[in-house]
Design a protein around this motif. Structure first.
Motif, PDB file in Angstrom:
ATOM      1  N   VAL B  73      65.555  37.162  53.760  1.00 27.30           N
ATOM      2  CA  VAL B  73      64.786  37.258  54.997  1.00 27.30           C
ATOM      3  C   VAL B  73      63.420  37.863  54.676  1.00 27.30           C
ATOM      4  N   LEU B  74      62.365  37.171  55.124  1.00 25.78           N
ATOM      5  CA  LEU B  74      61.019  37.683  54.872  1.00 25.78           C
ATOM      6  C   LEU B  74      60.694  38.821  55.827  1.00 25.78           C
ATOM      7  N   LYS B  75      60.870  38.550  57.113  1.00 25.61           N
ATOM      8  CA  LYS B  75      60.441  39.531  58.103  1.00 25.61           C
ATOM      9  C   LYS B  75      61.122  39.206  59.424  1.00 25.61           C
ATOM     10  N   ALA B  76      61.432  40.229  60.186  1.00 29.75           N
ATOM     11  CA  ALA B  76      62.007  40.008  61.518  1.00 29.75           C
ATOM     12  C   ALA B  76      61.257  40.856  62.536  1.00 29.75           C
ATOM     13  N   PHE B  77      61.079  40.307  63.735  1.00 29.16           N
ATOM     14  CA  PHE B  77      60.311  40.993  64.771  1.00 29.16           C
ATOM     15  C   PHE B  77      61.093  41.025  66.074  1.00 29.16           C
ATOM     16  N   LEU B  78      60.924  42.117  66.793  1.00 27.51           N
ATOM     17  CA  LEU B  78      61.576  42.279  68.087  1.00 27.51           C
ATOM     18  C   LEU B  78      60.527  42.160  69.190  1.00 27.51           C
ATOM     19  N   HIS B  79      60.796  41.285  70.156  1.00 28.67           N
ATOM     20  CA  HIS B  79      59.828  41.093  71.243  1.00 28.67           C
ATOM     21  C   HIS B  79      60.510  41.198  72.603  1.00 28.67           C
ATOM     22  N   THR B  80      59.730  41.681  73.566  1.00 28.82           N
ATOM     23  CA  THR B  80      60.144  41.543  74.959  1.00 28.82           C
ATOM     24  C   THR B  80      59.324  40.410  75.561  1.00 28.82           C
ATOM     25  N   ASP B  81      59.746  39.943  76.743  1.00 22.57           N
ATOM     26  CA  ASP B  81      59.133  38.735  77.310  1.00 22.57           C
ATOM     27  C   ASP B  81      57.625  38.852  77.508  1.00 22.57           C
ATOM     28  N   ASP B  82      57.149  40.086  77.782  1.00 24.98           N
ATOM     29  CA  ASP B  82      55.717  40.234  78.043  1.00 24.98           C
ATOM     30  C   ASP B  82      54.866  40.083  76.781  1.00 24.98           C
ATOM     31  N   GLU B  83      55.507  40.100  75.626  1.00 21.76           N
ATOM     32  CA  GLU B  83      54.735  39.998  74.374  1.00 21.76           C
ATOM     33  C   GLU B  83      54.642  38.575  73.833  1.00 21.76           C
ATOM     34  N   ILE B  84      55.333  37.663  74.495  1.00 16.45           N
ATOM     35  CA  ILE B  84      55.404  36.311  73.930  1.00 16.45           C
ATOM     36  C   ILE B  84      55.151  35.248  74.982  1.00 16.45           C
ATOM     37  N   VAL B  85      54.797  34.071  74.494  1.00 20.28           N
ATOM     38  CA  VAL B  85      54.762  32.885  75.347  1.00 20.28           C
ATOM     39  C   VAL B  85      55.962  32.058  74.923  1.00 20.28           C
ATOM     40  N   GLY B 146      74.971  14.507  91.912  1.00 20.40           N
ATOM     41  CA  GLY B 146      75.639  13.614  90.958  1.00 20.40           C
ATOM     42  C   GLY B 146      75.171  13.755  89.522  1.00 20.40           C
ATOM     43  N   LEU B 147      74.716  14.932  89.136  1.00 21.56           N
ATOM     44  CA  LEU B 147      74.311  15.161  87.741  1.00 21.56           C
ATOM     45  C   LEU B 147      75.486  14.882  86.800  1.00 21.56           C
ATOM     46  N   ARG B 148      75.243  14.047  85.783  1.00 23.48           N
ATOM     47  CA  ARG B 148      76.339  13.657  84.886  1.00 23.48           C
ATOM     48  C   ARG B 148      76.369  14.480  83.591  1.00 23.48           C
ATOM     49  N   GLN B 149      75.183  14.763  83.087  1.00 22.12           N
ATOM     50  CA  GLN B 149      75.113  15.559  81.856  1.00 22.12           C
ATOM     51  C   GLN B 149      73.895  16.457  81.914  1.00 22.12           C
ATOM     52  N   PHE B 150      74.066  17.619  81.301  1.00 25.44           N
ATOM     53  CA  PHE B 150      72.955  18.574  81.278  1.00 25.44           C
ATOM     54  C   PHE B 150      73.006  19.303  79.944  1.00 25.44           C
ATOM     55  N   VAL B 151      71.853  19.422  79.310  1.00 22.26           N
ATOM     56  CA  VAL B 151      71.819  20.198  78.073  1.00 22.26           C
ATOM     57  C   VAL B 151      70.502  20.941  78.005  1.00 22.26           C
ATOM     58  N   ARG B 152      70.560  22.102  77.375  1.00 23.32           N
ATOM     59  CA  ARG B 152      69.338  22.893  77.363  1.00 23.32           C
ATOM     60  C   ARG B 152      69.204  23.537  75.988  1.00 23.32           C
ATOM     61  N   SER B 153      67.990  23.626  75.491  1.00 20.88           N
ATOM     62  CA  SER B 153      67.752  24.134  74.138  1.00 20.88           C
ATOM     63  C   SER B 153      67.710  25.656  74.155  1.00 20.88           C
ATOM     64  N   GLY B 154      67.706  26.234  72.965  1.00 20.57           N
ATOM     65  CA  GLY B 154      67.412  27.655  72.860  1.00 20.57           C
ATOM     66  C   GLY B 154      65.941  27.885  73.143  1.00 20.57           C
ATOM     67  N   ARG B 155      65.604  29.139  73.256  1.00 13.02           N
ATOM     68  CA  ARG B 155      64.211  29.499  73.509  1.00 13.02           C
ATOM     69  C   ARG B 155      63.380  29.313  72.239  1.00 13.02           C
ATOM     70  N   ILE B 156      62.149  28.827  72.404  1.00 14.19           N
ATOM     71  CA  ILE B 156      61.170  28.932  71.325  1.00 14.19           C
ATOM     72  C   ILE B 156      60.005  29.768  71.841  1.00 14.19           C
ATOM     73  N   ALA B 157      59.353  30.459  70.929  1.00  4.93           N
ATOM     74  CA  ALA B 157      58.340  31.400  71.392  1.00  4.93           C
ATOM     75  C   ALA B 157      57.246  31.589  70.357  1.00  4.93           C
ATOM     76  N   VAL B 158      56.042  31.849  70.845  1.00  5.02           N
ATOM     77  CA  VAL B 158      54.969  32.333  69.968  1.00  5.02           C
ATOM     78  C   VAL B 158      54.500  33.678  70.523  1.00  5.02           C
ATOM     79  N   THR B 159      53.973  34.506  69.636  1.00  5.90           N
ATOM     80  CA  THR B 159      53.524  35.816  70.108  1.00  5.90           C
ATOM     81  C   THR B 159      52.136  35.694  70.704  1.00  5.90           C
ATOM     82  N   LYS B 160      51.750  36.736  71.442  1.00  7.44           N
ATOM     83  CA  LYS B 160      50.393  36.760  71.977  1.00  7.44           C
ATOM     84  C   LYS B 160      49.408  37.339  70.965  1.00  7.44           C
ATOM     85  N   ALA B 161      49.938  37.808  69.824  1.00  3.60           N
ATOM     86  CA  ALA B 161      49.056  38.342  68.774  1.00  3.60           C
ATOM     87  C   ALA B 161      48.193  37.213  68.214  1.00  3.60           C
ATOM     88  N   PRO B 162      46.969  37.552  67.752  1.00  2.00           N
ATOM     89  CA  PRO B 162      46.049  36.501  67.300  1.00  2.00           C
ATOM     90  C   PRO B 162      46.485  35.806  66.004  1.00  2.00           C
TER      91      PRO B 162
END
Lengths: 573, 182
Positions: B73-85, B146-162
């Motif tokens: 693992v190179l690096k891991a970061f912890l974010h809350t919703d306000d820090e990311i898009v 009458g929805l027959r199938q539904f699927v949803r992806s995981g979240r993807i995110a970018v930080t607000k840092a430059p």
């Protein structure tokens, strides 16, 4: 002409090029090609055949702990690899550099439940620093180089190389390429000047500073640096169990052992200190007791090579992420020369109480039936070896008594299973330690329970003439569990009494001389006989099963809530 | 202890067993991963895991450190919703007949900003990107129709840092390598 050699030979040449000349192991179907090549290299790479893979890995651990070098263990696939798990976890908990090489079935059979196939990488990942499967001979050299670099850099730990049989038999070219860099890994972080200066300021302003010296001091060979630092700042030192030999027992600033069965002084004064400098230690629950009541008055400076230890159990005011030796050298340069006489003297008061109320009872015992207490045996044996031997312990009362009553004059003199508390560690670890340090005396204290967990390794002593002195503290009980049952479970001794074999005969069966020490009157002579006899020896010492380790901070209590005996808490005046 | 949803971004080498190495840090602490998304990132050879998990900050900080401790693992970061898009994508399959029968589905889909991916005589597939609540909202509206199938992806995110936060680590490592080889 082709320069290609078999994967097995690449492995063996790689080990030799890493400076390895001793390996521990046990052959089996999926590792036969490696053993076949080993046959041709036995002059350069000596193989010690254990009697069980668990014995092999604990021996490799003992070797690594005694020497600081990486211990190497070889096992076959499936059951061979699975029998390494306890040792891998033990090495992970106690930061011991191990490279474990496991045979694996032919790569075409992987995932098909082949004979003796286990998913070794998946099973071992949680108990290793790194694990990799190698399926092609051309990948072996780089995997071995990375494995050694990872195992013995930063915070050391165990690494597994799972070697498919076709990688062993296939051929490739071999070029030795040592590894000193991995992009995703930084084992040697730089420490900024500002952090050193900030730490120095905190230390200089301290009135009651305390050093907690852990295994990290031994691992980074920072014993001299620790002593210079402590002496310049006139700072008392408490040691964790694995840090015990980081400073000689008789050094005036060494105030003893921390933790559940540690000494009164450093435990009581942990909660009096205004600054704590924790070096290469991880605030284990056996050291801290109740974390909410731990060191309430102290600013804590935590020095460690593993940043995941910071704030894990105890919040620190300042982290210094770096190698203990380097950090201590720089800190010593910048701290003021200081004097903390009154503070240092305050430890003596507690030590005096411990001497009178606990140690005297333990070392000058006079049980009517002549059964001995562990403390008296340990202190006499330590004395008989001029306090200069390597102490190896198993786990339980034998461990707590031996680390408490043994004395240390040289670094790397305590080998014990600290984090995992692995019964059965002692005998093979002592064998590995003696093989690693043949010039030093190696003394093993072990209980009757732990000895029987890996007793088959007496075979290694016999085969390789390993001169380990074994002191069997035999109370025919699983003593530590008995102690807890006595104190906290209404003396209901569930599954702790042991019906034991004749240990003297057992030792003799392996060609190891042994003496039954039934009565206290025979002890001195028996120890003398053990010391003067060349090679291995076993003393089967008749221990009073009612003996209990004190002082004791019961689990969950604060570090300064300490039992002096079964009923009485210490009340410092 | 206050729990909240955290987003953890993990940058790793592209190697076998990384998923196991990361997930075991969660399972050891009995933490349930809410969503997971893994793919190659902008740096060659580097993969990015985006993981969401509900817990306390203290627990998540430990988790991030223990993930980062893994060698690959190179690096891991912890974010809350306000820090990311951040964003997720969902697919909804309904019978084409239901779409044609009334205007209701069409209205809902138009208002939600979803788009049509595919129309077949048997079924129609809509795609919607958005935050979890938006995606869930469309699901709730289509479900009774009458929805027959539904699927949803995981979240993807970018930080607000430059900048990409892992770049700094890679740069330091590059300098270390340079020094070591000198």
């Amino acid at each position: 002409m082709s320069n290609k050699i078999s994967g097995s030979e690449i492995l063996i040449r790689s080990l030799i090029d890493q400076g390895i000349d001793k390996v521990f192991g046990y052959p089996g179907g999926s590792i036969i090609p490696v053993y076949d090549r080993l046959y041709d290299f036995s002059d350069k790479l000596h193989h010690y055949l254990a009697r069980h893979e668990q014995g092999a890995i604990h021996a490799a651990e003992g070797f690594a702990r005694a020497t600081g070098k990486t211990g190497v263990v070889i096992a076959t696939s499936g059951p061979g690899a699975m029998n390494l798990i306890t040792g891998l976890n033990d090495a992970l908990m106690d930061s011991t550099p191990i490279v474990a090489i496991t045979g694996q079935v032919q790569s075409t059979l992987l995932g098909k439940d082949a004979f003796q196939e286990s998913d070794v990488v998946s099973v071992t990942l949680p108990v290793t620093k790194w694990a990799i499967q190698v399926r092609r001979p051309e990948d072996i050299a780089s995997a071995v180089a990375r494995a050694f670099y990872i195992a013995n850099s930063g915070r050391p730990g165990p690494v597994v190389i799972d070697l498919a049989k076709d990688a062993q038999t296939g051929v490739a070219e071999y070029i030795f390429q040592p590894c000193n860099f991995i992009r995703s890994y930084n084992p040697d972080p730089e420490v900024a000047h500002e952090i050193i200066d900030e730490a120095a300021k905190i230390i200089n302003n301290a009135k009651r500073p305390l050093i907690l010296s852990g295994h990290g001091v031994t691992i980074s060979k920072a014993e001299d640096e620790l002593i210079s630092f402590a002496e310049k700042g006139d700072i008392p030192v408490g040691c964790t169990m694995l840090g015990l030999s980081s400073i000689p027992t008789d050094h005036p600033l060494n105030k003893g052992m921390l933790g559940m069965h540690g000494n009164l002084g450093p435990n009581i004064n942990t909660n009096k200190a205004d600054v704590i400098v924790a070096i290469g230690m991880r605030f284990d629950d056996r050291v801290t007791g109740d974390t909410k009541k731990y060191a309430p008055n102290a600013k804590i400076i935590h020095i460690d090579i593993d940043s995941s230890e910071f704030d894990k159990t105890i919040k620190s005011h300042l982290h210094i992420h770096g190698n203990a030796a380097g950090v201590l050298r720089r800190l010593t340069e910048v701290i003021d020369k200081n004097n903390h006489k009154d503070w240092n003297d305050s430890f003596s008061r507690h030590a005096k109480v411990e001497d009178e109320r606990v140690k005297a009872r333990e070392t000058n015992a006079s049980t009517p039936d002549g059964k001995m207490l562990m403390g008296e045996v340990v202190s006499k044996v330590s004395e008989a070896f001029s306090h200069d031997a390597i102490l190896v312990t198993d786990v339980g009362q034998n461990q707590m008594f031996s680390v408490r009553y043994f004395s240390y004059t040289r670094p790397r003199s305590v080998i014990s299973s600290g984090g995992l508390g692995t019964m059965g560690f002692g005998l093979p670890a002592a064998i590995g330690a003696k093989i690693g340090e043949p010039e030093r005396n190696v003394v093993l204290f072990i209980g009757d329970g732990g000895l029987q967990m890996t007793v088959e390794e007496l075979g290694m002593i016999m085969e390789y003439n390993v001169g380990v002195k074994i002191v069997l503290l035999n109370n025919n009980f699983l003593g530590n569990v008995r102690q807890w049952q006595h104190l906290f479970f209404n003396s209901r001794y569930s599954a702790t009494p042991m019906v034991n074999p004749d240990f003297k005969m057992l030792a003799n069966a392996y060609g190891i001389p042994a003496i039954d020490v039934a009565h206290r009157d025979q002890l001195d002579e028996a120890i003398e006989k053990m010391v003067s006899t060349e090679g291995a020896f076993l003393l089967n010492v008749n221990i009073d099963e009612t003996d209990m380790v004190f002082p004791m901070t019961p689990a969950g209590h604060a570090v300064d809530e300490i039992l002096l005996n079964a009923t009485e808490y210490y009340k410092p005046v | 202890m206050d729990t909240q949803l955290f987003t953890i971004a993990v940058f790793t080498e592209n190697q076998v067993s990384l998923l196991h190495q990361i997930s075991m840090v969660f399972s050891r602490r009995c933490l349930n991963i809410e969503s997971l998304s893994v793919s190659a990132c902008s740096i060659p050879g580097v993969h990015k895991f985006t993981i969401t998990c509900k817990s306390t900050r203290e627990m998540m900080e430990h988790v991030v450190k223990q993930i980062e401790k893994r060698i690959d693992v190179l690096k891991a970061f912890l974010h809350t919703d306000d820090e990311i898009v951040f964003q997720e994508v969902a697919l909804y399959k309904v019978p084409t007949e239901s779409v044609l029968k009334s205007r209701e589905i069409e209205d809902i889909v138009r208002k939600s900003g979803a788009r049509v991916l595919e129309i077949q005589p048997e079924y129609t597939v809509f795609e919607k990107t958005g935050h979890t609540v938006e995606v869930k909202d469309l699901f709730d509206r289509l479900q009774p129709l009458g929805l027959r199938q539904f699927v949803r992806s995981g979240r993807i995110a970018v930080t607000k840092a430059p900048v990409e936060l892992v770049d700094e680590f890679l740069q330091t490592q590059e300098e270390r390598k340079h020094k070591l080889n000198k």
